[in-house]
Design a protein around this motif. Structure first.
Motif, PDB file in Angstrom:
ATOM      1  N   LEU C 119      62.410 -15.448 -11.086  1.00 44.46           N
ATOM      2  CA  LEU C 119      61.337 -16.385 -10.745  1.00 44.46           C
ATOM      3  C   LEU C 119      61.882 -17.787 -10.484  1.00 44.46           C
ATOM      4  CD1 LEU C 119      58.279 -15.266 -12.887  1.00 44.46           C
ATOM      5  CD2 LEU C 119      58.859 -14.741 -10.512  1.00 44.46           C
ATOM      6  N   LYS C 122      63.364 -17.370  -6.866  1.00 43.84           N
ATOM      7  CA  LYS C 122      62.598 -16.616  -5.875  1.00 43.84           C
ATOM      8  C   LYS C 122      62.311 -17.438  -4.615  1.00 43.84           C
ATOM      9  CE  LYS C 122      58.426 -13.835  -5.264  1.00 43.84           C
ATOM     10  NZ  LYS C 122      57.197 -13.286  -5.887  1.00 43.84           N
ATOM     11  N   ARG C 123      61.843 -18.659  -4.807  1.00 46.14           N
ATOM     12  CA  ARG C 123      61.467 -19.447  -3.637  1.00 46.14           C
ATOM     13  C   ARG C 123      62.670 -19.705  -2.739  1.00 46.14           C
ATOM     14  NH1 ARG C 123      60.537 -24.706  -1.855  1.00 46.14           N
ATOM     15  NH2 ARG C 123      58.582 -24.958  -0.702  1.00 46.14           N
ATOM     16  N   SER C 124      63.780 -20.045  -3.330  1.00 41.50           N
ATOM     17  CA  SER C 124      64.978 -20.297  -2.523  1.00 41.50           C
ATOM     18  C   SER C 124      65.399 -19.039  -1.766  1.00 41.50           C
ATOM     19  CB  SER C 124      66.132 -20.767  -3.416  1.00 41.50           C
ATOM     20  OG  SER C 124      65.779 -21.975  -4.062  1.00 41.50           O
ATOM     21  N   VAL C 126      63.398 -16.483  -0.900  1.00 44.43           N
ATOM     22  CA  VAL C 126      62.395 -16.123   0.099  1.00 44.43           C
ATOM     23  C   VAL C 126      62.500 -17.041   1.321  1.00 44.43           C
ATOM     24  CG1 VAL C 126      59.913 -16.109   0.557  1.00 44.43           C
ATOM     25  CG2 VAL C 126      60.812 -15.011  -1.502  1.00 44.43           C
ATOM     26  N   LEU C 127      62.811 -18.306   1.085  1.00 47.88           N
ATOM     27  CA  LEU C 127      62.952 -19.238   2.208  1.00 47.88           C
ATOM     28  C   LEU C 127      64.034 -18.787   3.174  1.00 47.88           C
ATOM     29  CD1 LEU C 127      62.660 -22.817   0.675  1.00 47.88           C
ATOM     30  CD2 LEU C 127      61.050 -21.579   2.124  1.00 47.88           C
ATOM     31  N   VAL C 129      64.690 -15.733   3.966  1.00 45.67           N
ATOM     32  CA  VAL C 129      64.297 -14.542   4.730  1.00 45.67           C
ATOM     33  C   VAL C 129      63.859 -14.953   6.137  1.00 45.67           C
ATOM     34  CG1 VAL C 129      62.568 -12.702   4.892  1.00 45.67           C
ATOM     35  CG2 VAL C 129      63.656 -13.214   2.691  1.00 45.67           C
ATOM     36  N   SER C 140      55.928  -8.176  -5.164  1.00 38.12           N
ATOM     37  CA  SER C 140      56.399  -9.362  -5.873  1.00 38.12           C
ATOM     38  C   SER C 140      57.739  -9.155  -6.562  1.00 38.12           C
ATOM     39  CB  SER C 140      55.339  -9.787  -6.898  1.00 38.12           C
ATOM     40  OG  SER C 140      55.013  -8.722  -7.763  1.00 38.12           O
ATOM     41  N   PHE C 169      74.880 -14.542  -1.113  1.00 41.14           N
ATOM     42  CA  PHE C 169      73.860 -15.589  -1.093  1.00 41.14           C
ATOM     43  C   PHE C 169      73.090 -15.637  -2.414  1.00 41.14           C
ATOM     44  CE2 PHE C 169      69.486 -16.970  -0.102  1.00 41.14           C
ATOM     45  CZ  PHE C 169      69.781 -18.275   0.249  1.00 41.14           C
ATOM     46  N   THR C 173      73.119 -18.834  -4.861  1.00 41.62           N
ATOM     47  CA  THR C 173      71.844 -19.460  -5.231  1.00 41.62           C
ATOM     48  C   THR C 173      71.680 -19.486  -6.747  1.00 41.62           C
ATOM     49  OG1 THR C 173      70.893 -18.611  -3.178  1.00 41.62           O
ATOM     50  CG2 THR C 173      69.345 -19.358  -4.872  1.00 41.62           C
ATOM     51  N   HIS C 177      71.570 -22.711  -9.521  1.00 44.98           N
ATOM     52  CA  HIS C 177      70.501 -22.905 -10.504  1.00 44.98           C
ATOM     53  C   HIS C 177      71.012 -22.749 -11.935  1.00 44.98           C
ATOM     54  CE1 HIS C 177      67.863 -22.351  -7.031  1.00 44.98           C
ATOM     55  NE2 HIS C 177      66.873 -22.798  -7.763  1.00 44.98           N
TER      56      HIS C 177
ATOM     57  N   ARG D 123      53.778 -18.032   6.133  1.00 50.02           N
ATOM     58  CA  ARG D 123      54.989 -18.699   5.656  1.00 50.02           C
ATOM     59  C   ARG D 123      54.799 -20.209   5.598  1.00 50.02           C
ATOM     60  NH1 ARG D 123      60.034 -20.625   7.286  1.00 50.02           N
ATOM     61  NH2 ARG D 123      61.751 -19.975   5.951  1.00 50.02           N
ATOM     62  N   LEU D 127      55.022 -22.270   2.104  1.00 48.79           N
ATOM     63  CA  LEU D 127      56.022 -23.331   1.929  1.00 48.79           C
ATOM     64  C   LEU D 127      55.404 -24.591   1.359  1.00 48.79           C
ATOM     65  CD1 LEU D 127      58.286 -23.168   5.099  1.00 48.79           C
ATOM     66  CD2 LEU D 127      58.822 -22.536   2.746  1.00 48.79           C
ATOM     67  N   TYR D 134      54.691 -21.777  -7.150  1.00 51.93           N
ATOM     68  CA  TYR D 134      55.021 -20.671  -6.256  1.00 51.93           C
ATOM     69  C   TYR D 134      55.287 -19.335  -6.967  1.00 51.93           C
ATOM     70  CZ  TYR D 134      57.615 -17.685  -3.154  1.00 51.93           C
ATOM     71  OH  TYR D 134      58.043 -16.605  -2.458  1.00 51.93           O
ATOM     72  N   PRO D 135      56.100 -19.329  -8.043  1.00 49.64           N
ATOM     73  CA  PRO D 135      56.411 -18.019  -8.646  1.00 49.64           C
ATOM     74  C   PRO D 135      55.204 -17.310  -9.239  1.00 49.64           C
ATOM     75  CG  PRO D 135      57.955 -19.712  -9.383  1.00 49.64           C
ATOM     76  CD  PRO D 135      56.838 -20.422  -8.671  1.00 49.64           C
ATOM     77  N   ILE D 137      52.468 -16.674  -7.673  1.00 45.72           N
ATOM     78  CA  ILE D 137      51.788 -15.855  -6.659  1.00 45.72           C
ATOM     79  C   ILE D 137      52.249 -14.412  -6.805  1.00 45.72           C
ATOM     80  CG2 ILE D 137      51.449 -15.467  -4.182  1.00 45.72           C
ATOM     81  CD1 ILE D 137      51.823 -18.438  -3.725  1.00 45.72           C
ATOM     82  N   GLU D 138      51.312 -13.523  -7.058  1.00 42.87           N
ATOM     83  CA  GLU D 138      51.693 -12.140  -7.334  1.00 42.87           C
ATOM     84  C   GLU D 138      51.266 -11.170  -6.257  1.00 42.87           C
ATOM     85  OE1 GLU D 138      52.190 -10.917 -11.768  1.00 42.87           O
ATOM     86  OE2 GLU D 138      50.081 -11.203 -11.254  1.00 42.87           O
ATOM     87  N   ALA D 286      63.941 -27.142  -7.416  1.00 39.29           N
ATOM     88  CA  ALA D 286      64.952 -26.144  -7.071  1.00 39.29           C
ATOM     89  C   ALA D 286      66.173 -26.786  -6.426  1.00 39.29           C
ATOM     90  CB  ALA D 286      64.364 -25.133  -6.110  1.00 39.29           C
ATOM     91  N   LEU D 287      67.291 -26.219  -6.745  1.00 42.41           N
ATOM     92  CA  LEU D 287      68.527 -26.567  -6.059  1.00 42.41           C
ATOM     93  C   LEU D 287      68.722 -25.576  -4.935  1.00 42.41           C
ATOM     94  CD1 LEU D 287      70.836 -27.201  -9.107  1.00 42.41           C
ATOM     95  CD2 LEU D 287      69.951 -28.895  -7.497  1.00 42.41           C
ATOM     96  N   GLU D 288      69.091 -26.067  -3.791  1.00 43.45           N
ATOM     97  CA  GLU D 288      69.441 -25.120  -2.733  1.00 43.45           C
ATOM     98  C   GLU D 288      70.810 -24.526  -3.039  1.00 43.45           C
ATOM     99  OE1 GLU D 288      67.438 -24.063  -0.461  1.00 43.45           O
ATOM    100  OE2 GLU D 288      65.902 -25.399  -1.236  1.00 43.45           O
ATOM    101  N   ALA D 289      71.144 -23.534  -2.265  1.00 40.83           N
ATOM    102  CA  ALA D 289      72.364 -22.774  -2.567  1.00 40.83           C
ATOM    103  C   ALA D 289      73.615 -23.638  -2.510  1.00 40.83           C
ATOM    104  CB  ALA D 289      72.502 -21.619  -1.601  1.00 40.83           C
TER     105      ALA D 289
END
Lengths: 304, 304, 304, 304
Positions: C119, C122-124, C126-127, C129, C140, C169, C173, C177, D123, D127, D134-135, D137-138, D286-289
């Motif tokens: 969790l 997840k957002r990172s 999904v972005l 995709v 989910s 990836f 990611t 985190h 999407r 976003l 965000y997490p 959302i199921e 969030a931190l990006e990758a």
């Protein structure tokens, strides 16, 4: 086969025992320690008395451990008297109508165990069910037929003798069919006022059954445990297996014994199947196809 | 109450009739035109014969229109003979064991309609079921009991007379109970080789039933319709209501009539309930509780 | 978490491995020996290629052990290539859309294991995709997002590098985190022609994975076992845990290894996550709310 | 698409409006009169506040009309504030996580209608959801994403402006994608203390919405109707379609209007979507990758 739990006492949320214990009933659905099977994942049911003292039932074919509705309900509903049952099916279909507790009027019934070689005796047992009650049978389990036999033999008037007669009839029927292990059971039964719990098996090695010790004992043994602060003298849990490892809290119900939980002192009495001497039941209302009126079943039937 | 469809002919994918028609069976689950109820959303079942000529069943308690597994199965499975049924329950529980088609050995059975005032006659009907068959009954519907009555009366040996006897018995039983409207039915029955479809009701105003016209007629009427290019002389659909509005494609099955779909010419014969003269069935194997051997059924019934 | 099975070879009925083994997959749903959890009762799925070589899926939220439809399907359907998966959920909802195998076009994907602390990442994930693929995500779970990452990174063109990039990836990611245990996995992947099975985990102690030995070996070791008479050189099973105790029949897939099952000789190659250098994917089709056209995700973004 | 009902007032049993009316919500699940679809059989949900003022949810994928648990619950539970929703799915999966009401903290949300061409904008909308939310959302519905947008835009602080901003953002996003019919909605929203009901659609022809008239009016019009004897000034029902044909009891909520049900006088105010000026939300955690910290959403929105 299954695991169950019955509570009577001050109103508590269902989740108190279904969810919030190390070995809560939901935990036992996945990891039973004392059960004949480890996993009890073939559906479950909860029966409780609402604020009108009417029995309500929530039953599901999903495993208790992953049913979110059960957790919602258990958190949102309080009751002074409730039963809960998790099922491990032994052949019959996984469907709500095979899920305990079963209900008739104000009565709830749940069973852990089996009627031996049920399909061989099913027809003989069902024929004995009061024809007025017969159409209420919705499922295909031994436990439900057993309930309707007990109702036929007078459960609503005097529960223990009725169950003793039902067990006697089941044993006699099994023996007539050459079945060696007629019945294995722990039962939880209530009418919304009292709670009867029975441990018995034909072979004398019955499924486990435990009751919680009285308030005084529990509080003396665990004076600092906050869980026990609010106990009243009337609070009593009956369980297939203990919800905790706390010493002194759980008393094993002896073999061939019935426990009666009621206002004031509870009782513990021997349970002895009764030789079948014919049910007291309503006369058969049905006309046979040829138009002749008959009475059903074995009746008050001397010459059988 | 319900809607159904039966197909016999060259192997086709199930989706051909369950999904890919303007008024496919799945469409009818949401929008039936001719049904007693518009919505048939209380579960469904599909029975088909696999490449070993064995009957397989997929049943679900969800509405057909939103069941993804049904679409997968219908797209992935071809069969020369299949039945499909969508249910609108009339009181009994929505559970897989109440969902058609029912199966016994190689036989499949589905029913649209009802046995009148079923709960009043249920016990009398069930008592008539062959005790050897009795334990197979898993659900609580009139349709399943009706199937087991037909089996008791010889369905596997000669289907039409067996159903005529079963209907006769149901009607006689209903009359003895003072029930005015004993039976309403269309039936789809198969043993994997032939297909029997029957339209009948005690009141003579039966649920609709249609069969597809023969290849020659259909192709002559619709020479350019690509759907009919591949038809063979053996292809036949029987349906509760037409899958399309194409003129000349659907023939109504008359009242009190049975259709037999089989290799070579199909047949259409009158359906006449038979006065009940006692079933041909296996002797009761059960011992009563007192140990005496009895035969089953309602009686010591020599003259029945 | 879960257990799975993949088969490629001569057409066999699904029940051959799902039902008819001492430790069949259905048996493992109740009694897994090697799994992280004993019970895998939170739904299941079966994916198979039909006689048009199209992938079909049957998924259910019920435990595999008590699902009658699964047994019907497994008995009635034969296939030269199928996957089956039993689930033990780890927090996400028990629903069909969370049940493996997942499908995209001709591809099927199933996963045993987890993405660590899903969790939080997840957002990172999904972005990343492909926006064209994004709307297909229906459930989910981590496993489905993982599938869509692999598709984004080119699964359909060259599966192993795509999965290596997806894992790279995910690991990058997770590290960003501060997550210590990014991924644990065995994967079963197929396009209907080949089958890829991969065993890997960031910590190097991966869930078990076994493949069946080749025909010659198996028949030499068990010359009299009728089960192995019909084997062909192309038959191969990949499983989370062995279906039997027969010595020499099951070979453990090594850590960080991919197996490719294909016509002719199968292959076994190292699996090495790839440092993420940006996905090759379709340009973002979406307009942002301000009307400006943007490309999605991190793009073909050189300096990342 | 769907039908819903919201009640606030003196505690009543849920069955009062779900079951015990000529056109109760359960009746509407099978026979809606005013709905875009007649049948709303793709699951349902009930949310109520229990005696601790905490929101509880029961959701099921079965049709409301045949769910026995719903009737039990509705008979056994009383509440001063509850929502109920019956679903007619429009493409997304029938699963509990797609069933209304949705819950966040003390808030419940239900929606009748749609976001136009949802998969094309999904999407972009997702976003915009606060990464902290965000997490949660199921499911996969437009309605749930809509809820999380409203939460992102401040629902918990000031509901109406938050929904106005969410709708404004949905409309702007749709327009940027060339979608002509961005949103259609009636909404029922509550925090356990107040109830907001909103009727709006981009095209100005919204789904129907009705509220019950005040106590005085209802009792004056129907002085002898026992149903209305116990009414209090605080009792208010909001419904997709009337539960009865009684004249004067049901008032249509006008287009583009919000109703606020609260202690004392209720309010009715215009509902006007707000041009999107960027959400007030928590900074992206969030931190990006690549390790760089970024803020979320589509914007480079400095002053946010």
């Amino acid at each position: 086969m299954c695991r169950w739990l019955a509570y009577s006492g001050r109103p508590v949320r269902l989740e108190e025992f279904l969810v919030k214990r190390d070995r809560s009933l939901i935990d036992q659905s996945l990891h039973s320690r004392l059960g004949a099977t480890t996993t009890n994942g073939d559906g479950f049911g909860v029966g409780w008395y609402d604020d009108q003292q009417l029995p309500r039932i929530y039953r599901s074919t999903h495993p208790a451990w992953n049913d979110r509705n059960l957790r919602e309900l258990a958190a949102g509903v309080s009751s002074p008297l409730f039963l809960a049952h998790i099922r491990a099916a032994t052949g019959t279909a996984v469907q709500e109508t095979n899920t305990h507790p079963f209900r008739h009027g104000r009565w709830l019934w749940m069973h852990n165990g089996y009627l031996g070689d049920f399909l061989r005796v099913k027809r003989s047992l069902v024929l004995e069910v009061d024809p007025v009650l017969y159409p209420e049978i919705e499922g295909s389990t031994d436990s439900e037929v057993f309930f309707y036999l007990a109702l036929t033999f007078g459960l609503e008037e005097d529960p223990l003798p009725a169950v003793e007669r039902a067990v006697g009839f089941v044993e006699a029927t099994a023996q007539a069919h050459g079945i060696e292990d007629p019945i294995q059971m722990t039962l939880g039964i209530t009418n919304g006022e009292r709670l009867w719990a029975i441990r018995y098996s034909s072979e004398g090695r019955s499924r486990t059954l435990f009751m919680s010790a009285d308030r005084e004992t529990v509080q003396a043994l665990h004076p600092d445990n906050p869980r026990f602060k609010g106990l009243t003298d009337e609070d009593r849990l009956i369980v297939s297996e203990p919800l905790s490892d706390l010493p002194g809290v759980w008393l094993e119900v002896p073999e061939s014994t019935a426990v009666i939980v009621q206002p004031g002192a509870d009782e513990q009495v021997p349970f002895r199947p009764q030789a079948h001497r014919g049910p007291a039941r309503s006369p058969e209302p049905a006309l046979e196809a040829n138009g002749a009126t008959t009475t059903a079943g074995s009746g008050p039937p001397p010459p059988r």
